[in-house]
Design a protein around this motif. Structure first.
Motif, PDB file in Angstrom:
ATOM      1  N   MET A  87      51.220  40.400  37.078  1.00 26.53           N
ATOM      2  CA  MET A  87      50.217  41.422  37.364  1.00 26.53           C
ATOM      3  C   MET A  87      50.033  41.587  38.877  1.00 26.53           C
ATOM      4  N   ILE A  88      49.974  40.480  39.588  1.00 26.30           N
ATOM      5  CA  ILE A  88      49.817  40.531  41.035  1.00 26.30           C
ATOM      6  C   ILE A  88      51.065  41.096  41.704  1.00 26.30           C
ATOM      7  N   ARG A  89      52.234  40.768  41.175  1.00 22.73           N
ATOM      8  CA  ARG A  89      53.476  41.320  41.738  1.00 22.73           C
ATOM      9  C   ARG A  89      53.473  42.846  41.648  1.00 22.73           C
ATOM     10  N   VAL A  90      53.045  43.366  40.491  1.00 20.57           N
ATOM     11  CA  VAL A  90      52.990  44.813  40.303  1.00 20.57           C
ATOM     12  C   VAL A  90      51.916  45.441  41.205  1.00 20.57           C
ATOM     13  N   LEU A  91      50.816  44.742  41.398  1.00 22.71           N
ATOM     14  CA  LEU A  91      49.723  45.257  42.238  1.00 22.71           C
ATOM     15  C   LEU A  91      50.129  45.355  43.703  1.00 22.71           C
ATOM     16  N   ARG A  92      50.933  44.424  44.175  1.00 30.36           N
ATOM     17  CA  ARG A  92      51.399  44.385  45.560  1.00 30.36           C
ATOM     18  C   ARG A  92      50.227  44.368  46.552  1.00 30.36           C
ATOM     19  N   PRO A  93      49.446  43.296  46.558  1.00 29.33           N
ATOM     20  CA  PRO A  93      48.330  43.197  47.507  1.00 29.33           C
ATOM     21  C   PRO A  93      48.800  43.317  48.948  1.00 29.33           C
ATOM     22  N   GLN A  94      48.010  44.029  49.741  1.00 31.69           N
ATOM     23  CA  GLN A  94      48.350  44.257  51.137  1.00 31.69           C
ATOM     24  C   GLN A  94      47.115  44.063  52.008  1.00 31.69           C
ATOM     25  N   PRO A  95      47.307  43.887  53.294  1.00 32.45           N
ATOM     26  CA  PRO A  95      46.168  43.749  54.207  1.00 32.45           C
ATOM     27  C   PRO A  95      45.232  44.943  54.107  1.00 32.45           C
ATOM     28  N   GLY A  96      43.954  44.658  54.108  1.00 28.65           N
ATOM     29  CA  GLY A  96      42.944  45.711  54.076  1.00 28.65           C
ATOM     30  C   GLY A  96      42.636  46.257  52.699  1.00 28.65           C
ATOM     31  N   MET A  97      43.384  45.852  51.686  1.00 24.99           N
ATOM     32  CA  MET A  97      43.147  46.354  50.327  1.00 24.99           C
ATOM     33  C   MET A  97      41.845  45.795  49.770  1.00 24.99           C
ATOM     34  N   LYS A  98      41.118  46.647  49.055  1.00 23.67           N
ATOM     35  CA  LYS A  98      39.873  46.237  48.407  1.00 23.67           C
ATOM     36  C   LYS A  98      40.071  46.297  46.893  1.00 23.67           C
ATOM     37  N   LEU A  99      39.868  45.165  46.254  1.00 25.04           N
ATOM     38  CA  LEU A  99      40.077  45.032  44.821  1.00 25.04           C
ATOM     39  C   LEU A  99      38.780  44.694  44.119  1.00 25.04           C
ATOM     40  N   ILE A 100      38.552  45.296  42.964  1.00 23.58           N
ATOM     41  CA  ILE A 100      37.532  44.790  42.051  1.00 23.58           C
ATOM     42  C   ILE A 100      38.260  44.200  40.847  1.00 23.58           C
ATOM     43  N   ASP A 101      37.965  42.931  40.582  1.00 21.26           N
ATOM     44  CA  ASP A 101      38.525  42.254  39.416  1.00 21.26           C
ATOM     45  C   ASP A 101      37.398  42.063  38.414  1.00 21.26           C
ATOM     46  N   VAL A 102      37.492  42.746  37.286  1.00 20.62           N
ATOM     47  CA  VAL A 102      36.415  42.759  36.289  1.00 20.62           C
ATOM     48  C   VAL A 102      36.715  41.731  35.202  1.00 20.62           C
ATOM     49  N   ALA A 103      35.661  41.071  34.736  1.00 16.28           N
ATOM     50  CA  ALA A 103      35.769  40.016  33.724  1.00 16.28           C
ATOM     51  C   ALA A 103      36.654  38.882  34.230  1.00 16.28           C
ATOM     52  N   GLY A 104      36.615  38.656  35.530  1.00 14.79           N
ATOM     53  CA  GLY A 104      37.480  37.638  36.146  1.00 14.79           C
ATOM     54  C   GLY A 104      36.699  36.475  36.706  1.00 14.79           C
ATOM     55  N   GLY A 105      35.649  36.070  35.990  1.00 12.16           N
ATOM     56  CA  GLY A 105      34.692  35.103  36.517  1.00 12.16           C
ATOM     57  C   GLY A 105      35.262  33.818  37.059  1.00 12.16           C
ATOM     58  N   THR A 106      36.334  33.282  36.453  1.00  9.88           N
ATOM     59  CA  THR A 106      36.857  32.003  36.932  1.00  9.88           C
ATOM     60  C   THR A 106      37.760  32.145  38.149  1.00  9.88           C
ATOM     61  N   GLY A 107      38.042  33.374  38.567  1.00 14.57           N
ATOM     62  CA  GLY A 107      38.724  33.594  39.839  1.00 14.57           C
ATOM     63  C   GLY A 107      40.237  33.593  39.811  1.00 14.57           C
TER      64      GLY A 107
ATOM     65  N   ASP B 212      40.364  50.165  46.226  1.00 13.55           N
ATOM     66  CA  ASP B 212      41.776  50.551  46.211  1.00 13.55           C
ATOM     67  C   ASP B 212      42.454  50.164  44.909  1.00 13.55           C
ATOM     68  N   ALA B 213      41.917  49.157  44.244  1.00 12.37           N
ATOM     69  CA  ALA B 213      42.546  48.682  43.005  1.00 12.37           C
ATOM     70  C   ALA B 213      41.494  48.087  42.082  1.00 12.37           C
ATOM     71  N   TYR B 214      41.801  48.162  40.805  1.00 11.96           N
ATOM     72  CA  TYR B 214      40.933  47.620  39.753  1.00 11.96           C
ATOM     73  C   TYR B 214      41.814  46.809  38.815  1.00 11.96           C
ATOM     74  N   THR B 215      41.448  45.553  38.586  1.00  9.09           N
ATOM     75  CA  THR B 215      42.176  44.731  37.633  1.00  9.09           C
ATOM     76  C   THR B 215      41.221  44.165  36.597  1.00  9.09           C
ATOM     77  N   ILE B 216      41.741  43.960  35.404  1.00 10.56           N
ATOM     78  CA  ILE B 216      41.003  43.268  34.357  1.00 10.56           C
ATOM     79  C   ILE B 216      42.031  42.543  33.488  1.00 10.56           C
ATOM     80  N   ALA B 217      41.887  41.230  33.369  1.00  8.30           N
ATOM     81  CA  ALA B 217      42.853  40.413  32.640  1.00  8.30           C
ATOM     82  C   ALA B 217      42.164  39.722  31.471  1.00  8.30           C
ATOM     83  N   PHE B 218      42.580  40.063  30.290  1.00  8.21           N
ATOM     84  CA  PHE B 218      42.083  39.454  29.052  1.00  8.21           C
ATOM     85  C   PHE B 218      40.566  39.590  28.905  1.00  8.21           C
TER      86      PHE B 218
END
Length: 266
Positions: free
Chosen positions: A63-83, A150-156
């Protein structure tokens, strides 16, 4: 004198939803889900390793490979409490070539305080104190302004949301034009032989593992049932498109046990 009618009124389907294989009042599901994760928070990551034989780590890495995080990117990770996703995101952005003074930022949003507590503790253990915010919030009403991420992720996590369509609309709302939506979720197995084995493993063994490791069989029975109630890959793809996303795709992993869905706010 007429007899008293003792039958309960039939509830409109719009007033009910599913909690695993049970039908419950729509307004009660959020509390039921919160109770599940209150119970399993401290052993959540250990159980993920046990249930997936460690495969969840590879799925999240992809998932992270596809997202391709870059400097300055702002992500919201939903339902990702354990980090899990947040830590991977920050590490990948830090390693991006030429990244010196423009770090990425992540907001972890989870409806469950206990899960967030676990995540904060894990972040401290890793020395991650900056560029990460922990927010208690509902995926259906994110506490964020329009077009700020810039990006929104939600895993499981999306299968536990009461109104999935509303959560998708919220994802679209908070993303900037050009923003990337990624959802990793258990899905429908597309290999007949694997499907039979997966059913036996899911319904016979996972609840037992839950009992042995966490002392909570019922929560893991719900989690298994919630997977079976989640829409098919094609149906969920349509739901993402209906929320406004474009270039919507998905890719099955491990024979469809998991699917990675992608969409863009154009």
């Amino acid at each position: 004198m007429s007899e008293k009618n003792t039958e309960e009124p039939i509830k409109d389907q719009s007033e009910t939803t599913h909690f695993g294989f049970r039908t419950v009042e729509r307004e009660s599901k959020q509390g039921l889900v919160r109770n599940v994760f209150d119970n399993v928070a401290r052993k959540y990551d250990l159980m993920n390793d046990v249930m997936s034989a460690g495969m969840h780590r590879l799925w999240k890495d992809e998932m992270i490979r596809v997202l391709r995080p870059q400097p300055g990117m702002k992500l919201i990770d939903v339902a990702g409490g354990t980090g899990d996703i947040a830590f991977r995101f920050l590490e990948a952005a830090r390693k991006f070539p030429g990244n010196v003074e423009n770090p990425a930022d992540v907001t972890v949003c989870d409806i469950n305080d206990n899960m967030l507590t676990v995540g904060r503790d894990r972040a401290i253990d890793r020395g991650i104190l900056d560029h990460i915010d922990w927010v208690c919030g509902n995926a259906e009403t994110l506490p964020l302004p329009d077009q700020c991420m810039d990006a929104y992720t939600i895993a499981f996590g999306i299968r536990n949301v009461t109104n999935i369509d509303q959560a998708l609309r919220e994802a679209y709302r908070v993303l900037k034009p050009g923003g990337h939506f990624l959802c990793l979720e258990f899905s429908q197995v597309d290999l007949p032989v694997l499907e039979k084995l997966y059913d036996v493993y899911s319904f016979e063994l996972i609840p037992r593992f839950g009992q042995w490791i966490t002392g909570d069989k019922d929560s893991y029975q719900y989690l298994v049932e919630s997977i079976r109630r989640f829409p098919s890959q094609e149906k969920f793809k349509s739901m993402i498109a209906e929320a406004g996303f474009r270039q919507v795709t998905y890719r099955n992993m491990t024979g469809g046990v998991v699917a990675l869905h992608s969409g863009w706010r154009i």
